[in-house]
Design an enzyme around this catalytic site. Structure first.
Site, mmCIF file in Angstrom:
data_model
loop_
_atom_site.group_PDB
_atom_site.id
_atom_site.type_symbol
_atom_site.label_atom_id
_atom_site.label_comp_id
_atom_site.label_asym_id
_atom_site.label_seq_id
_atom_site.Cartn_x
_atom_site.Cartn_y
_atom_site.Cartn_z
ATOM 1 N N HIS A 113 -17.033 38.489 61.108
ATOM 2 C CA HIS A 113 -16.113 39.624 61.221
ATOM 3 C C HIS A 113 -15.836 39.827 62.717
ATOM 4 O O HIS A 113 -16.714 39.569 63.543
ATOM 5 C CB HIS A 113 -16.736 40.955 60.780
ATOM 6 N N ASP B 244 -18.628 41.634 64.425
ATOM 7 C CA ASP B 244 -19.896 40.933 64.688
ATOM 8 C C ASP B 244 -19.893 40.256 66.047
ATOM 9 O O ASP B 244 -20.947 39.956 66.590
ATOM 10 C CB ASP B 244 -20.137 39.797 63.676
#
Ligand code: XLS
Ligand code: NI
Ligand code: NI
Length: 438
Positions: A102, A105
Site C-alpha cells: 500500500h 506502507d
C-alpha cells in the site's frame, strides 16, 4: 550500516535439512520442480506483503508496539528507504518472485496530497532500482483508504464528497506507480466501505458512489494503458459491521449492477472467506464459476477467536482444496499467492519473520502438489461426474432446452410415473479419498 537480516543466509530447497524448529530450509517448495507441466514457482507466484512484515508494529487493542525494528517509526523518507532496504533483503533471502504494498506502507504521508504523491514517486524510483538490480516483481499495488481518520466513514462511500475526491487522488497516484513498476494487478480492498448503522446511512447512495468510483478506476486503467488486472477483495465485516464487498457472490452482484463484470476480478483471502461463513474453496469455486478468480491472499484465522487474525497458513488439507480450484481454473494468469499474514506479536526476531514465510511456502507447495495429483488422477472429478451422469441423457438435456416448458416437463414426468430413488452422496468416501493425497 548492518542489516536487520544479516545473520540469515538465503533459504534454499534442501529437504535433507533436519526438520527441527527454526531450520531455515525449504523442505517442499522447490521453485524448479515441474508440477502439471509448469515450474512450481510459476504456479504459486508467491508475494510478500509489505504491510504486515514491515509496517505493522505488533500492537493489539490492549497494547502498542512489541517489535523493535531499526526502521520504526519510518516517519521520515530516510527511514522509509531503510525499511525498503530491509524489505528487499527479506525478499532476496526468501527468493520470492513478487511483493505487494500500500502507499501507506512505503512512504510517510506528506502535508498535502501533492507532497504525498511526490513521496510515493520517490519511493517508487527507489524500488525500481532494486527491482532492476534483481529484486522481485510487483504482484500488486493498492491504496490504504482506511487508516487515517479522514476515512472513518469510508472512502468512495463516504457521505462527504471531498473524501471521494481525496481518495481519487490517492488511487490515481498508486495506480500510476503500480503501472510504472510493472505491477501485474491493482487491488481495491473495501477498507471502510460499509456501515455501522442504518440510522445514519443511505445504503443505496453509497453503493452508487462506489460503483461510480470503480468505473472511474477502470477508465483510468485504460487511459494510462495499464495492462494488469483490477481486483476487488471481498470481506464481510471488520472494520465496519456491514462491508459492501461481503463475499464473492455479493461482489459479483455489485460488478454486474455497475457493468464491470468483464473488467474486474477478485482477490480472495482465506481469512475473509471464513469470516463470511464460507470455506476458502467455496469462495474460490464460486469465483471460478463466475469467471472472477484473480488472485489469492493466503493466510488463516484463529478458529477460536473469530477475528481476521491474518496468521500464516499452516493447514495442508485446506490449502490443497484451494489450489485444486486454482488449477481447475487453469492456474493463475496475472494473480498469485500473496501472504497477507503477520507473525504473532510475541514473535520478536528477524528469524521469526523469515521462518513464518518459509513454513507458509512449504505448506502451499505441499497443497499444490496434492491438488495437482488429485486433478491428474481424476478420481474426484470422476466421482462428481458420476453423480450428475443422469443429465447426459437426451431427455434430461431437452428439459434445459428452449422448447421445454414447465407443463411439458410435468406432463412427461406424470406420464412416465416417475418415482426418483435417492442415491448416496458418498461424502465420507470422498473425504477418505482426499485424505490419501494430503
Ligand atoms: C484486510 C485486507 C488488506 C488487503 C489490502 O483485511 O486483507 O490487507 O489485502 O488492503
Ligand atoms: Ni484481510
Ligand atoms: Ni487481504
Amino acid at each position: 550500516m548492518s542489516g536487520y537480516f544479516d545473520s540469515i543466509a538465503p533459504v534454499k530447497f534442501a529437504p535433507e535439512t533436519a526438520h527441527e524448529a527454526g531450520a531455515l530450509a525449504y523442505h517442499h517448495y522447490n521453485p524448479d520442480e515441474i508440477v502439471l507441466g509448469k515450474r512450481m514457482e510459476d504456479h504459486l507466484r508467491f508475494a510478500v506483503a509489505y504491510w504486515h512484515s514491515f509496517a505493522w508494529e505488533g500492537g493489539d487493542p490492549f497494547g502498542g508496539r512489541t517489535f523493535d525494528r531499526p526502521w520504526f517509526p519510518a516517519d521520515t523518507m530516510a527511514l522509509a528507504k531503510q525499511r525498503a532496504d530491509e524489505a528487499f533483503d527479506l525478499f532476496r533471502i526468501l527468493g520470492v518472485p513478487y511483493y505487494c504494498f500500500h502507499d501507506h506502507d512505503v512512504r510517510p504521508e506528506g502535508a498535502t496530497l501533492r507532497e504525498s504523491r511526490a513521496r510515493l514517486e520517490e519511493i517508487a524510483d527507489y524500488f525500481q532500482a532494486k527491482m532492476e538490480a534483481g529484486g522481485p516483481k510487483l504482484l500488486w499495488g493498492t491504496a490504504n483508504l482506511f487508516t487515517n481518520r479522514r476515512y472513518m466513514s469510508g472512502a468512495a462511500s463516504n457521505p462527504d464528497p471531498d473524501v471521494f475526491a481525496y481518495s481519487a487522488s490517492i488511487v490515481r497516484g498508486v495506480m500510476e506507480v503500480t503501472h510504472r513498476l510493472g505491477g501485474e494487478n491493482y487491488v481495491l480492498w473495501g477498507g471502510r466501505e460499509g456501515y455501522e448503522t442504518l440510522l445514519n446511512t443511505d445504503l443505496g447512495q453509497e453503493l452508487d458512489h462506489m460503483g461510480r468510483f470503480l468505473n472511474l478506476v477502470v477508465e483510468h486503467k485504460h487511459k494510462i494503458g495499464f495492462k494488469g488486472t483490477i481486483l476487488l477483495e471481498p470481506k464481510p465485516k471488520e472494520p465496519t459491521k456491514h462491508q459492501y464487498d461481503y463475499d464473492v457472490a455479493t461482489c459479483y452482484g455489485f460488478l454486474k449492477r455497475y457493468g464491470l463484470e468483464n473488467e474486474v476480478k477478485l482477490n480472495i483471502e482465506q481469512g475473509h472467506a471464513i469470516l463470511a461463513g464460507h470455506s476458502f474453496e467455496h469462495e474460490l469455486a464460486m469465483a471460478r464459476t463466475l469467471g472472477l478468480l484473480g488472485s489469492i491472499d493466503m493466510n488463516r484465522n484463529d478458529y477460536q477467536s473469530g477475528w481476521d487474525t491474518d496468521q500464516f497458513p499452516n493447514n495442508v488439507p485446506e490449502i490443497a482444496l484451494a489450489y485444486y480450484e486454482v488449477l481447475k481454473d487453469g492456474g493463475f494468469t496475472t494473480g498469485g499467492t500473496n501472504f497477507d499474514a503477520k507473525i504473532r506479536r510475541q514473535s520478536l526476531d528477524a528469524e521469526d519473520l523469515v521462518a513464518a514465510h518459509v513454513g507458509a511456502m512449504d505448506v502451499c507447495a505441499r497443497g499444490l502438489k496434492a491438488a495437482a495429483k488429485m486433478l491428474e488422477e481424476g478420481r474426484l472429478e470422476a466421482a462428481r461426474a458420476a453423480r450428475y451422469k443422469g443429465w447426459q441423457s437426451a431427455d434430461a438435456q431437452a428439459m434445459l432446452g428452449k422448447s421445454a416448458t414447465l407443463a411439458s416437463i410435468a406432463d412427461a414426468a406424470e406420464a412416465a410415473g416417475l418415482d426418483p430413488q435417492p442415491v448416496s452422496g458418498r461424502q465420507e468416501i470422498l473425504e477418505n479419498l482426499v485424505n490419501r493425497y494430503v
